[in-house]
Motif scaffolding. Structure first.
Motif, PDB file in Angstrom:
ATOM      1  N   ARG A  88       0.862  -1.252  -0.034  1.00 40.91           N
ATOM      2  CA  ARG A  88       0.045  -0.206  -0.103  1.00 40.91           C
ATOM      3  C   ARG A  88       0.850   1.358   0.164  1.00 40.91           C
ATOM      4  NH1 ARG A  88      -2.873  -2.609   3.727  1.00 40.91           N
ATOM      5  NH2 ARG A  88      -2.051  -1.359   5.382  1.00 40.91           N
ATOM      6  N   GLU A  89       1.842   1.364   0.878  1.00 39.78           N
ATOM      7  CA  GLU A  89       2.764   2.417   0.877  1.00 39.78           C
ATOM      8  C   GLU A  89       4.311   1.838   0.800  1.00 39.78           C
ATOM      9  OE1 GLU A  89       1.840   5.576   4.226  1.00 39.78           O
ATOM     10  OE2 GLU A  89       0.076   4.064   4.533  1.00 39.78           O
ATOM     11  N   PRO A  90       4.739   2.013  -0.337  1.00 41.36           N
ATOM     12  CA  PRO A  90       6.279   1.445  -0.595  1.00 41.36           C
ATOM     13  C   PRO A  90       7.117   2.194   0.253  1.00 41.36           C
ATOM     14  CG  PRO A  90       5.065   1.821  -2.555  1.00 41.36           C
ATOM     15  CD  PRO A  90       4.058   2.360  -1.582  1.00 41.36           C
ATOM     16  N   ALA A  91       7.034   3.379   0.737  1.00 39.78           N
ATOM     17  CA  ALA A  91       7.849   3.999   1.534  1.00 39.78           C
ATOM     18  C   ALA A  91       8.159   3.301   3.154  1.00 39.78           C
ATOM     19  CB  ALA A  91       7.450   5.361   1.839  1.00 39.78           C
ATOM     20  N   LYS A  92       6.956   2.654   3.313  1.00 38.84           N
ATOM     21  CA  LYS A  92       7.200   1.684   4.785  1.00 38.84           C
ATOM     22  C   LYS A  92       8.021   0.661   4.565  1.00 38.84           C
ATOM     23  CE  LYS A  92       2.829   2.906   7.030  1.00 38.84           C
ATOM     24  NZ  LYS A  92       1.660   2.131   7.379  1.00 38.84           N
ATOM     25  N   GLY A  93       8.763   0.413   3.198  1.00 38.11           N
ATOM     26  CA  GLY A  93       9.398  -0.762   3.040  1.00 38.11           C
ATOM     27  C   GLY A  93      10.907  -0.469   3.137  1.00 38.11           C
ATOM     28  N   LYS A  94      11.107   1.031   3.183  1.00 37.14           N
ATOM     29  CA  LYS A  94      12.543   1.374   2.983  1.00 37.14           C
ATOM     30  C   LYS A  94      13.352   1.437   4.391  1.00 37.14           C
ATOM     31  CE  LYS A  94      12.195   3.604  -0.943  1.00 37.14           C
ATOM     32  NZ  LYS A  94      12.595   3.061  -2.185  1.00 37.14           N
ATOM     33  N   THR A  95      14.401   0.691   4.281  1.00 44.62           N
ATOM     34  CA  THR A  95      15.227   0.469   5.501  1.00 44.62           C
ATOM     35  C   THR A  95      16.440   1.100   5.366  1.00 44.62           C
ATOM     36  OG1 THR A  95      16.078  -1.635   4.990  1.00 44.62           O
ATOM     37  CG2 THR A  95      13.950  -1.598   6.035  1.00 44.62           C
ATOM     38  N   ASN A  96      17.272   1.534   6.489  1.00 45.47           N
ATOM     39  CA  ASN A  96      18.582   2.097   6.523  1.00 45.47           C
ATOM     40  C   ASN A  96      19.499   1.281   7.656  1.00 45.47           C
ATOM     41  OD1 ASN A  96      20.242   4.244   7.873  1.00 45.47           O
ATOM     42  ND2 ASN A  96      20.575   4.374   5.768  1.00 45.47           N
ATOM     43  N   TRP A  97      20.379   0.844   7.307  1.00 40.80           N
ATOM     44  CA  TRP A  97      21.174   0.024   8.042  1.00 40.80           C
ATOM     45  C   TRP A  97      22.614   0.869   8.258  1.00 40.80           C
ATOM     46  CZ3 TRP A  97      18.511  -3.628  10.058  1.00 40.80           C
ATOM     47  CH2 TRP A  97      17.456  -4.023   9.503  1.00 40.80           C
ATOM     48  N   HIS A  98      23.034   0.995   9.599  1.00 37.92           N
ATOM     49  CA  HIS A  98      24.100   1.898   9.836  1.00 37.92           C
ATOM     50  C   HIS A  98      24.852   1.281  10.957  1.00 37.92           C
ATOM     51  CE1 HIS A  98      26.240   5.830  10.570  1.00 37.92           C
ATOM     52  NE2 HIS A  98      26.066   5.379  11.785  1.00 37.92           N
ATOM     53  N   VAL A  99      26.268   1.172  10.746  1.00 35.96           N
ATOM     54  CA  VAL A  99      27.155   0.557  11.952  1.00 35.96           C
ATOM     55  C   VAL A  99      28.500   1.427  11.876  1.00 35.96           C
ATOM     56  CG1 VAL A  99      26.401  -1.896  11.656  1.00 35.96           C
ATOM     57  CG2 VAL A  99      28.634  -0.787  10.397  1.00 35.96           C
ATOM     58  N   ILE A 100      29.267   1.700  13.152  1.00 35.74           N
ATOM     59  CA  ILE A 100      30.324   2.230  13.107  1.00 35.74           C
ATOM     60  C   ILE A 100      31.458   1.251  13.920  1.00 35.74           C
ATOM     61  CG2 ILE A 100      31.384   4.145  14.690  1.00 35.74           C
ATOM     62  CD1 ILE A 100      28.723   5.490  14.874  1.00 35.74           C
ATOM     63  N   THR A 101      32.295   1.357  13.185  1.00 32.38           N
ATOM     64  CA  THR A 101      33.496   0.434  13.403  1.00 32.38           C
ATOM     65  C   THR A 101      34.799   1.187  13.940  1.00 32.38           C
ATOM     66  OG1 THR A 101      32.773  -1.530  11.794  1.00 32.38           O
ATOM     67  CG2 THR A 101      35.049  -1.717  12.752  1.00 32.38           C
ATOM     68  N   THR A 102      35.207   0.736  15.270  1.00 32.77           N
ATOM     69  CA  THR A 102      36.582   1.572  15.572  1.00 32.77           C
ATOM     70  C   THR A 102      37.356   0.518  15.940  1.00 32.77           C
ATOM     71  OG1 THR A 102      35.535   1.406  17.781  1.00 32.77           O
ATOM     72  CG2 THR A 102      35.198   3.404  16.532  1.00 32.77           C
ATOM     73  N   TRP A 103      38.849   0.736  15.878  1.00 30.33           N
ATOM     74  CA  TRP A 103      40.076  -0.009  15.875  1.00 30.33           C
ATOM     75  C   TRP A 103      40.104  -0.064  17.633  1.00 30.33           C
ATOM     76  CZ3 TRP A 103      45.235   2.136  16.957  1.00 30.33           C
ATOM     77  CH2 TRP A 103      46.322   0.948  16.813  1.00 30.33           C
ATOM     78  N   GLN A 104      40.507  -1.379  18.039  1.00 28.07           N
ATOM     79  CA  GLN A 104      40.601  -1.599  19.207  1.00 28.07           C
ATOM     80  C   GLN A 104      41.868  -2.226  19.706  1.00 28.07           C
ATOM     81  OE1 GLN A 104      37.725  -1.642  21.342  1.00 28.07           O
ATOM     82  NE2 GLN A 104      37.289  -0.322  19.800  1.00 28.07           N
ATOM     83  N   GLY A 105      43.183  -1.937  18.618  1.00 25.39           N
ATOM     84  CA  GLY A 105      44.390  -2.337  19.052  1.00 25.39           C
ATOM     85  C   GLY A 105      44.796  -3.774  18.160  1.00 25.39           C
ATOM     86  N   GLN A 106      45.866  -3.787  17.831  1.00 24.20           N
ATOM     87  CA  GLN A 106      46.416  -4.916  16.923  1.00 24.20           C
ATOM     88  C   GLN A 106      45.295  -5.003  15.724  1.00 24.20           C
ATOM     89  OE1 GLN A 106      46.672  -8.565  19.172  1.00 24.20           O
ATOM     90  NE2 GLN A 106      48.215  -9.662  17.709  1.00 24.20           N
ATOM     91  N   THR A 107      44.869  -6.182  15.496  1.00 29.14           N
ATOM     92  CA  THR A 107      43.821  -6.410  14.379  1.00 29.14           C
ATOM     93  C   THR A 107      42.430  -6.348  14.824  1.00 29.14           C
ATOM     94  OG1 THR A 107      44.129  -8.785  14.380  1.00 29.14           O
ATOM     95  CG2 THR A 107      45.709  -7.549  13.046  1.00 29.14           C
ATOM     96  N   ARG A 108      42.404  -5.863  16.047  1.00 29.98           N
ATOM     97  CA  ARG A 108      40.703  -6.034  16.698  1.00 29.98           C
ATOM     98  C   ARG A 108      40.153  -4.868  16.332  1.00 29.98           C
ATOM     99  NH1 ARG A 108      44.318  -7.531  20.622  1.00 29.98           N
ATOM    100  NH2 ARG A 108      43.928  -5.635  21.665  1.00 29.98           N
ATOM    101  N   SER A 109      38.825  -5.130  16.059  1.00 37.20           N
ATOM    102  CA  SER A 109      37.812  -3.923  16.013  1.00 37.20           C
ATOM    103  C   SER A 109      36.608  -4.210  16.695  1.00 37.20           C
ATOM    104  CB  SER A 109      37.680  -3.718  14.433  1.00 37.20           C
ATOM    105  OG  SER A 109      36.954  -4.624  13.674  1.00 37.20           O
ATOM    106  N   ARG A 110      35.891  -3.103  16.766  1.00 37.04           N
ATOM    107  CA  ARG A 110      34.497  -3.375  17.312  1.00 37.04           C
ATOM    108  C   ARG A 110      33.377  -2.562  16.576  1.00 37.04           C
ATOM    109  NH1 ARG A 110      34.684  -2.866  23.251  1.00 37.04           N
ATOM    110  NH2 ARG A 110      35.057  -4.930  23.051  1.00 37.04           N
ATOM    111  N   THR A 111      32.444  -3.244  16.129  1.00 41.65           N
ATOM    112  CA  THR A 111      31.289  -2.581  15.489  1.00 41.65           C
ATOM    113  C   THR A 111      30.136  -2.496  16.209  1.00 41.65           C
ATOM    114  OG1 THR A 111      32.310  -3.506  13.433  1.00 41.65           O
ATOM    115  CG2 THR A 111      29.904  -2.617  13.499  1.00 41.65           C
TER     116      THR A 111
END
Length: 190
Positions: A30-53
């Motif tokens: 009925r309302e296509p705009a209701k099907g719009k999604t947005n996905w967002h994450v932020i990833t930061t370095w935690q030292g060595q090869t580790r990261s946290r999202t």
């Protein structure tokens, strides 16, 4: 006095509330705009090869839905990491499998097929000569991912084949990994 009416119990198949799913489908039709999604994450370095999202929420139909999750990522020791968490490639494949799993469960549910078991095993090779910059002719990522779906339930082979085709046609991460996605990089040096 009139008889009180108890709301009908929702129709649940494979743990999916079909009443809610069909209501969402109708709303989006009925309302296509209701099907719009947005996905967002932020990833930061935690030292060595580790990261946290960090996941703080997502957008659905123009509304922000709050969700809080942390995803820790690392590399194996042999690749310079501490081996405390799965690496980005394992998360990428897991995200593909998890997305398709939702598709198989939902596609079976809407067809009234009760599942007994479902597993997806995915495999791919990466030649480190590309990632390490040793040979510019070698791609730095997967050229092929192969996966095997094992599914068991109250459906025919034909029904499961139909479900399989539907998942490949509608799974966001199947789509994302089977086609080129335009990346729009921005670099900010602080």
């Amino acid at each position: 006095m009139g008889a009180s009416t108890k709301p009908a119990d929702p129709t649940i198949v494979n743990g999916i509330n079909l009443d809610d799913l069909f209501a969402l489908i109708d709303d989006v039709k009925r309302e296509p705009a209701k099907g719009k999604t947005n996905w967002h994450v932020i990833t930061t370095w935690q030292g060595q090869t580790r990261s946290r999202t960090e996941v703080e929420g997502y957008g659905l139909g123009g509304e922000q839905v709050s969700r809080r999750f942390s995803i820790d990522i690392d590399e194996p020791r042999e690749l310079g990491g501490s081996n405390n968490f799965a690496n980005p490639q394992e998360y990428l494949i897991a995200a593909l499998n998890a997305c398709m799993t939702v598709g198989y469960v939902a596609q079976c549910a809407v067809r009234g097929i009760t599942l007994e078991s479902l597993s997806i095993e995915t495999d791919g090779d990466i030649d480190l000569r590309g990632f390490l910059g040793v040979d510019p002719a070698v791609p730095p990522g997967y050229e092929t991912l192969s996966y095997t779906v094992r599914i068991k339930g109250r459906g025919t082979k034909e029904q499961f084949a139909e479900v399989h085709e539907a998942v490949m046609a509608t799974s966001p991460n199947f789509y994302n990994l089977s086609r080129a996605v335009a990346l729009e990089p921005v670099l900010i040096v602080e």
